[in-house]
Design an enzyme around this catalytic site. Structure first.
Site, short mmCIF file in Angstrom:
data_model
loop_
_atom_site.label_atom_id
_atom_site.label_comp_id
_atom_site.label_asym_id
_atom_site.label_seq_id
_atom_site.Cartn_x
_atom_site.Cartn_y
_atom_site.Cartn_z
N ASP A 160 8.47 3.28 0.06
CA ASP A 160 8.17 4.17 -1.12
C ASP A 160 8.36 3.25 -2.54
OD1 ASP A 160 10.75 4.11 -1.02
OD2 ASP A 160 10.83 6.42 -0.84
N ARG A 170 3.08 13.72 5.77
CA ARG A 170 1.65 13.90 4.86
C ARG A 170 0.55 13.03 5.22
NH1 ARG A 170 1.12 13.52 -1.40
NH2 ARG A 170 2.76 11.74 -1.22
N SER A 213 9.30 5.19 5.41
CA SER A 213 10.64 5.13 4.44
C SER A 213 11.59 5.07 5.39
CB SER A 213 10.67 6.23 3.46
OG SER A 213 9.46 6.12 2.69
#
Length: 463
Positions: free
Chosen positions: A203, A85, A149
């Protein structure tokens, strides 16, 4: 005849209760889990014990939460799976304080995941280029925050060494390398635009920062979904792996590894051990495997198989599909515990698994799902109780208010999981008033906000 049937049913009920009793922990046992988590936190923070500590307490070099004077346009990247993203985050301060986000999701093709590091990062930069074109901002040199992550060793806010790929990624030439350097080199190769890569975060920290922007009491981040992890703001004098005693720093606990040294063996059940042994990383991430969505369905499935072998379920007949690893998804637990009407859905699930079931079977499966998910939530709550109590003691306060930013499908979708966590923390840390705040977009918004904070501090140092 009736007496014989009643005796048999009573005996079966007793057998089930004996097996499930391993999942019923008293508060004394949960307090012991909390105590052990605290001991592991101390070991991870201290230089002489850090290397041997199961809970690594990794420094993130995030030294401040937002003070809400941050402003500007920031680019954020979020890579943690097969979807990537890119976000544009606009932050306004003052009376019109707000955060506006635009984003696009891009697929990471298999050949990029399993090819060379150059191919992977060239694809990432191709996605960034497409997004900047879409936003009409290719000529702007934007500050960038990168949520990455994967297991890393962070050395500076903008330096993160990839230790090991997970989640299906196998790109060569990346492990042992600085992820930020790989990104910067790919941007230079493309030669279309420039970016100021300011921060790389995980995250957990992004979640804490995202919630902290609107809530000054939020200084803890918690992930309870497919995986499980926590982070919080620690005073610098306790962070022995980093020089300096002034101020605070956010710690990525990596608490999923709690118990890898055997300290949780007395609360792990035979089913936890079986799931661990058959996992891709046996002996690792034991605490996470007792809590997170990746494993709870498998624990339930193992219990169901055990019950069936003993003649306590499904008339003693196991289907081949039930033996398939991963066939009983954790989302089933949420469905099953949502409503007694879900028992009808259960019958349909059993049929898909090739099982002949009765109403009594459905009730038993619902009970199994309940005890497994309850213990998972209690164990998570015991760990969080250790964290908030440490924050309280760091400040030498008798009582403290702490808010926890949290994301994760297990917490969000399971009908009872969140309530059990809240109740457990309340009982085990009675001097802490703890509230849980769900973050809608911790990883993206948080990375941008951490970048904004770093820019604010950098600019202040230049004046």
């Amino acid at each position: 005849m009736v007496t014989a049937v009643a005796y048999r049913l009573a005996k079966q009920q007793k057998m089930r209760e004996e097996i499930l009793s391993a999942f019923l922990l008293r508060d004394e046992q949960l307090l012991e889990v909390k105590k052990r988590m605290r001991m592991q936190m101390e070991r991870g923070l201290k230089k002489e014990t850090h290397s041997a500590a199961a809970v690594k307490m990794l420094a993130t070099y995030v030294r401040s939460t937002p003070d809400r004077t941050e402003k500007g346009d920031f680019l954020a990247l979020d890579l943690g799976g097969t979807n990537f993203r890119v976000l544009m985050v606009k932050i306004w301060s003052g009376k019109c304080r707000a955060v506006e986000m635009h984003n696009k999701i891009y697929a990471i093709p298999m050949d990029a995941m399993e090819g060379t590091g150059e191919e992977l990062f060239d694809h990432i930069v191709h996605c960034i280029s497409d997004f900047l074109e879409y936003m009409g901002m290719k000529d702007c040199v934007l500050p960038l925050g990168f949520t990455f992550s994967f297991p890393c060793e962070q050395r500076k806010l903008d330096q993160d060494i990839l230790l090991k790929w997970t989640r299906g990624f196998k790109a060569t030439g990346c492990e042992g390398e600085d992820v930020v350097d790989l990104l910067r080199e790919a941007i230079r190769r493309r030669g279309e635009f420039e970016l100021d890569v300011v921060a790389i975060v995980n995250d957990t920290i992004g979640t804490m920062t995202s919630c902290g922007y609107d809530d000054p009491f939020c200084e803890v981040g918690l992930i309870v979904g497919t995986g499980c992890n926590a982070g919080y703001m620690e005073v610098m004098k306790n962070v022995e792996m980093v020089e300096g005693d002034e101020g605070r720093m956010c710690i990525n606990m990596e608490w999923g590894a709690f118990g890898d040294d055997g300290c949780l063996d007395d609360v792990r059940t035979e089913f936890d051990r079986d799931v661990d042994q058959l996992s891709l990383n046996p002996g690792k991430q034991r605490y996470e495997k007792m809590i997170s969505g990746m494993y709870l369905g498998e624990i339930v499935c193992n219990i169901l198989i055990s019950f069936t072998k003993r003649g306590l379920l499904f008339r003693g007949k196991i289907s081949e599909r039930l033996k398939t690893r991963g066939i009983f998804e954790t989302k089933f637990l949420s469905h099953i515990e949502s409503d007694w009407l879900a028992l009808l859905q259960l019958r349909a699930i059993f049929q898909q698994l090739g099982l002949q079931s009765t109403c009594d079977d459905s009730i038993i499966v619902k009970e199994v799902c309940g005890v497994v998910s309850r213990l998972a939530a209690q164990l998570c709550g015991a760990g969080m109780a250790a964290v908030v109590d440490k924050i309280r003691e760091n400040r030498n306060l008798e009582h403290i208010k702490v808010n926890v930013g949290i994301i994760g499908t297990l917490y969000k979708l399971h009908p009872h999981f969140s309530t059990v966590i809240h109740q457990t923390v309340e009982r085990l840390a009675p001097k802490c008033l703890v509230s849980f705040v769900q973050s809608e977009d911790g990883s993206g918004k948080g990375a941008a906000l951490i970048t904004a904070v770093a820019c604010r501090i950098r600019e202040a140092g230049q004046h």
